[in-house]
Motif scaffolding. Sequence first.
Motif, short mmCIF file in Angstrom:
data_model
loop_
_atom_site.label_atom_id
_atom_site.label_comp_id
_atom_site.label_asym_id
_atom_site.label_seq_id
_atom_site.Cartn_x
_atom_site.Cartn_y
_atom_site.Cartn_z
N ASP A 84 1.41 -4.15 -4.58
CA ASP A 84 0.69 -2.90 -4.85
C ASP A 84 -0.81 -3.09 -4.66
OD1 ASP A 84 3.06 -1.62 -5.39
OD2 ASP A 84 2.88 -1.78 -7.58
N ARG A 85 -1.34 -4.22 -5.14
CA ARG A 85 -2.77 -4.50 -4.97
C ARG A 85 -3.14 -4.65 -3.50
NH1 ARG A 85 -2.41 -8.82 -9.63
NH2 ARG A 85 -2.58 -7.43 -11.42
N GLU A 87 -1.54 -3.31 -0.94
CA GLU A 87 -1.47 -1.98 -0.33
C GLU A 87 -2.69 -1.14 -0.68
OE1 GLU A 87 2.25 -0.37 -1.61
OE2 GLU A 87 3.42 -1.59 -0.22
N ALA A 88 -3.15 -1.21 -1.94
CA ALA A 88 -4.34 -0.46 -2.36
C ALA A 88 -5.57 -0.98 -1.62
CB ALA A 88 -4.53 -0.57 -3.87
N GLN A 90 -5.57 -2.40 1.29
CA GLN A 90 -5.44 -1.98 2.70
C GLN A 90 -5.83 -0.51 2.85
OE1 GLN A 90 -4.64 -4.03 5.31
NE2 GLN A 90 -5.22 -2.28 6.56
N ARG A 91 -5.41 0.36 1.90
CA ARG A 91 -5.80 1.78 1.97
C ARG A 91 -7.31 1.93 1.83
NH1 ARG A 91 -1.02 2.46 -1.17
NH2 ARG A 91 -2.25 2.51 -3.08
N LEU A 92 -7.91 1.15 0.94
CA LEU A 92 -9.36 1.21 0.77
C LEU A 92 -10.08 0.74 2.04
CD1 LEU A 92 -11.77 1.74 -1.10
CD2 LEU A 92 -11.56 -0.62 -1.90
N GLN A 93 -9.57 -0.32 2.64
CA GLN A 93 -10.16 -0.82 3.88
C GLN A 93 -10.00 0.22 5.00
OE1 GLN A 93 -8.45 -4.48 5.24
NE2 GLN A 93 -10.07 -4.85 6.73
N ASP A 94 -8.86 0.89 5.09
CA ASP A 94 -8.66 1.93 6.10
C ASP A 94 -9.60 3.11 5.86
OD1 ASP A 94 -6.68 0.38 7.23
OD2 ASP A 94 -5.00 1.53 6.34
N ALA A 95 -9.82 3.45 4.57
CA ALA A 95 -10.72 4.56 4.25
C ALA A 95 -12.15 4.20 4.64
CB ALA A 95 -10.64 4.89 2.76
#
Length: 108
Positions: A84-85, A87-88, A90-95
């Motif tokens: 989960d960490r 994935e979070a 990775q989402r922050l890096q994509d944002a």
Amino acid sequence: MQIDWAAIGQGLGFIGLAGGAALAMIKGHRKSDGTPPPDRPPAPNEVKETLTELRRMLEGLIQKTERHRELTDDDLSDIKKQLDRIEAAQRLQDAVAGIRREFGGLPK
């Protein structure tokens, strides 16, 4: 005087036969080493003792299995948290990468 060889032979044969019978009887009356004959089924108390020992060993195995399951569940929970960490992150890096593309970079 003539020697009766037949009577002497019979006497010696009788002595040998009586001695062999005496030895066989003595050997037969000796106590055995205590091991049961191989074709004898086990006594009921032996079966009960063996079953008790098997139950004790099975209980120990069940306890070990339960403890292993608990540890495995804890490990799986930790792995899920880490995923989960990741994935979070990775989402922050994509944002952040999307913001950089949209606005041409972030101010420092």
